[in-house]
Design an enzyme around this catalytic site. Structure first.
Site, PDB file in Angstrom:
ATOM      1  CG  ASN A 237      -2.285  17.317 -20.697  1.00  7.77           C
ATOM      2  OD1 ASN A 237      -1.484  16.780 -20.239  1.00  7.77           O
ATOM      3  ND2 ASN A 237      -3.311  17.460 -20.113  1.00  7.77           N
TER       4      ASN A 237
ATOM      5  CG  HIS B 170       0.894  16.192 -24.473  1.00  7.97           C
ATOM      6  ND1 HIS B 170       1.674  17.281 -24.604  1.00  7.97           N
ATOM      7  CD2 HIS B 170       1.616  15.158 -23.433  1.00  7.97           C
ATOM      8  CE1 HIS B 170       2.946  16.883 -23.777  1.00  7.97           C
ATOM      9  NE2 HIS B 170       2.711  15.793 -23.429  1.00  7.97           N
TER      10      HIS B 170
ATOM     11  CE  LYS C 236      -1.007  13.776 -14.779  1.00 11.90           C
ATOM     12  NZ  LYS C 236      -1.428  14.116 -16.172  1.00 11.90           N
TER      13      LYS C 236
ATOM     14  CG  HIS D  89      -1.448  11.690 -26.041  1.00  9.78           C
ATOM     15  ND1 HIS D  89      -2.025  12.414 -24.917  1.00  9.78           N
ATOM     16  CD2 HIS D  89      -0.436  11.258 -25.673  1.00  9.78           C
ATOM     17  CE1 HIS D  89      -1.184  12.493 -23.767  1.00  9.78           C
ATOM     18  NE2 HIS D  89      -0.154  11.789 -24.168  1.00  9.78           N
TER      19      HIS D  89
ATOM     20  NE  ARG E 190      -3.911  -1.853   2.130  1.00 17.08           N
ATOM     21  CZ  ARG E 190      -3.974  -3.173   2.792  1.00 17.08           C
ATOM     22  NH1 ARG E 190      -2.892  -3.012   3.610  1.00 17.08           N
ATOM     23  NH2 ARG E 190      -4.581  -4.079   2.727  1.00 17.08           N
TER      24      ARG E 190
ATOM     25  CG  HIS F 251       5.550  11.588 -25.267  1.00 19.70           C
ATOM     26  ND1 HIS F 251       4.114  11.495 -25.358  1.00 19.70           N
ATOM     27  CD2 HIS F 251       5.700  12.699 -24.280  1.00 19.70           C
ATOM     28  CE1 HIS F 251       3.817  12.535 -24.589  1.00 19.70           C
ATOM     29  NE2 HIS F 251       4.610  13.303 -23.882  1.00 19.70           N
TER      30      HIS F 251
ATOM     31  CD  GLU G 234      -4.097  16.648 -16.273  1.00 16.08           C
ATOM     32  OE1 GLU G 234      -3.192  15.973 -16.165  1.00 16.08           O
ATOM     33  OE2 GLU G 234      -4.780  16.596 -17.390  1.00 16.08           O
TER      34      GLU G 234
ATOM     35  NE  ARG H 190      -0.174  17.013 -13.113  1.00 14.19           N
ATOM     36  CZ  ARG H 190       0.647  16.321 -12.288  1.00 14.19           C
ATOM     37  NH1 ARG H 190       0.226  16.298 -11.252  1.00 14.19           N
ATOM     38  NH2 ARG H 190       1.742  15.739 -12.740  1.00 14.19           N
TER      39      ARG H 190
ATOM     40  CD  GLU I  13       6.718  16.647 -22.883  1.00 12.31           C
ATOM     41  OE1 GLU I  13       5.917  17.839 -22.279  1.00 12.31           O
ATOM     42  OE2 GLU I  13       6.190  15.464 -23.256  1.00 12.31           O
TER      43      GLU I  13
ATOM     44  CE  LYS J   7       4.646  17.569 -14.271  1.00  8.64           C
ATOM     45  NZ  LYS J   7       4.765  16.386 -15.258  1.00  8.64           N
TER      46      LYS J   7
END
Ligand code: ADP
Ligand code: ZN
Length: 372
Positions: free
Chosen positions: A245, A248, A143, A252, A121, A265, A237, A241, A185, A227
């Site tokens: 993106n 993106h 993330k 994506h 956990r 990416h 997000e 946030r 980025e 960031k």
């Protein structure tokens, strides 16, 4: 050495950026981790370059180190590999007070972070990112995820590390293509979020290109600061946030439409940012001069051409499956000026189709050109 603090109440942590600072790592680790066992997660490439050094440092700091080395590449971001990490941790007798340390790029960081978030956990977690992409983006903000066979990053958590240690020396061995993909980025932060970073990159581009250590330190610190600030305000997000993106949505879709095998990416994100500039022009959010400036900036890296077989309908189909869609609409982060962006849901599918055609039919160059 530069320090950026990510302010998240009791989950706050520091990002340390610098060159040749390995000797300071034991003290930094001892401040955030309890003594005992650690699982050092890395991939084969990174482990062969930096593994022994990392083990030496961890032992010097008094930790008992258990290395867990995975094959390199996105294919390792799976529950299967996470399970291997659990097995290694159980066999080594790691209890709740121990830690997982990720030494590698985004793949290692996301996988090790996911495993750390779920093992018993949750055990402590430290990131030592070794790609530019991981240093400016994926190692910061908590993330963590693995991929599912039906999509990328579909199984994950928000799980903050105790420390992010960015040793710039690792970038000297990073292949050029990976460096440039990470640069996308960096360009994202400058063009969508921070005019002064954009100006500094425009002015000192050769230093960045040549991986000049002091300029890289400045730039990577600036990206982490941006960031960190956004994550502190919106960890999960729910709002701003999403500005991270930028590029993106289309990025994506391009990655998905090519089964994640053709673009890195960052390469797809750069194309997505150029597409976003063209969409912003269609919506009259940007003046032509502002668009020209951003596109000229992207052109310094250059857009990767689409594979000859890729069609507009394949990309549009991938866009429709985007997990970040709100209801039926795709959400786009669009530039509204140099260093500024907003979130929009009024982009029509015919606009997207027109912009995709510019990319697919003109070897990418159509996205960098201006009609006005
Ligand atoms: P990303 O950080 O872009 O998500 P990966 O974690 O897949 O990507 O890393 C990209 C590739 O670069 C992998 O093959 C990885 O082994 C390799 N790599 C990572 N860091 C370094 C480094 N510092 N030097 C050389 N190769 C590296
Ligand atoms: Zn990204």
């Amino acid at each position: 050495m530069k320090t950026v603090k990510v302010e998240l109440a009791e989950r706050s942590y520091e990002i340390i950026v610098g060159s040749n600072m390995w000797e300071n790592l034991p003290a930094a680790l001892k401040e955030v981790l309890r003594p005992g066992k650690v699982l050092l997660v890395s991939d084969e490439n990174v482990f062969s370059l930096y593994g022994q050094r990392a083990i030496g440092i961890l032992q010097e700091a008094g930790f008992k180190v258990f290395p867990a080395v995975i094959p390199p590449g996105e294919g390792s971001k799976t529950l299967y590999r996470a399970n291997e990490l659990y097995t290694a941790a159980i066999k080594a007798g790691l209890d709740r007070k121990t830690a997982f340390i990720a030494l590698g790029g985004g793949v290692v960081g996301d996988l090790a972070g996911f495993a750390a978030a779920t093992y018993l956990r949750g055990v402590d977690f430290v990131q030592i990112p070794t790609t530019l992409l991981a240093q400016v983006d994926s190692s910061v903000g908590g993330k963590v995820a693995v991929n599912h066979e039906l999509g990328k990053n579909l199984v994950g958590a928000f799980y903050q590390p105790k420390l992010v240690w960015i040793e710039l020396e690792t970038l000297t061995t990073l292949p050029r293509r990976e460096f440039l993909a990470g640069a996308a980025e960096v360009v994202k932060y400058g063009s969508a979020l921070d005019l002064s970073l954009l100006e500094s990159l425009e002015k000192n581009w050769p230093a960045f290109w040549e991986k000049d250590a002091s300029f890289l330190a400045e730039v990577i610190t600036a990206c982490c600061r941006i960031k960190a600030e956004i994550v502190s305000q919106d960890e999960k997000e729910k709002g701003i946030r999403a500005l991270l993106n930028f590029g993106h949505t289309v990025g994506h879709a391009l990655e998905a439409a090519t089964s994640y095998r053709y673009y890195l990416h960052g390469e797809a994100v750069l194309i997505g940012m150029a597409a976003a500039v063209q969409l912003a022009l269609l919506l009259e959010l940007l003046k032509p001069d502002e668009a020209r400036r951003l596109l000229g900036f992207f052109a310094r890296i250059g857009l990767k051409e689409a594979p000859a077989s890729l069609t507009r309908s394949e990309v549009l189909a991938a866009l429709k499956k985007d997990k970040k869609r709100s209801g039926k609409k795709s959400i786009f982060v669009l530039p509204v000026g140099p260093g500024r962006a907003g979130i929009f849901d009024n982009v029509t599918s015919s606009m997207v189709a027109a912009v995709l055609d510019r990319y697919l039919h003109e070897k990418g160059q159509g996205l960098l050109a201006l009609d006005v």
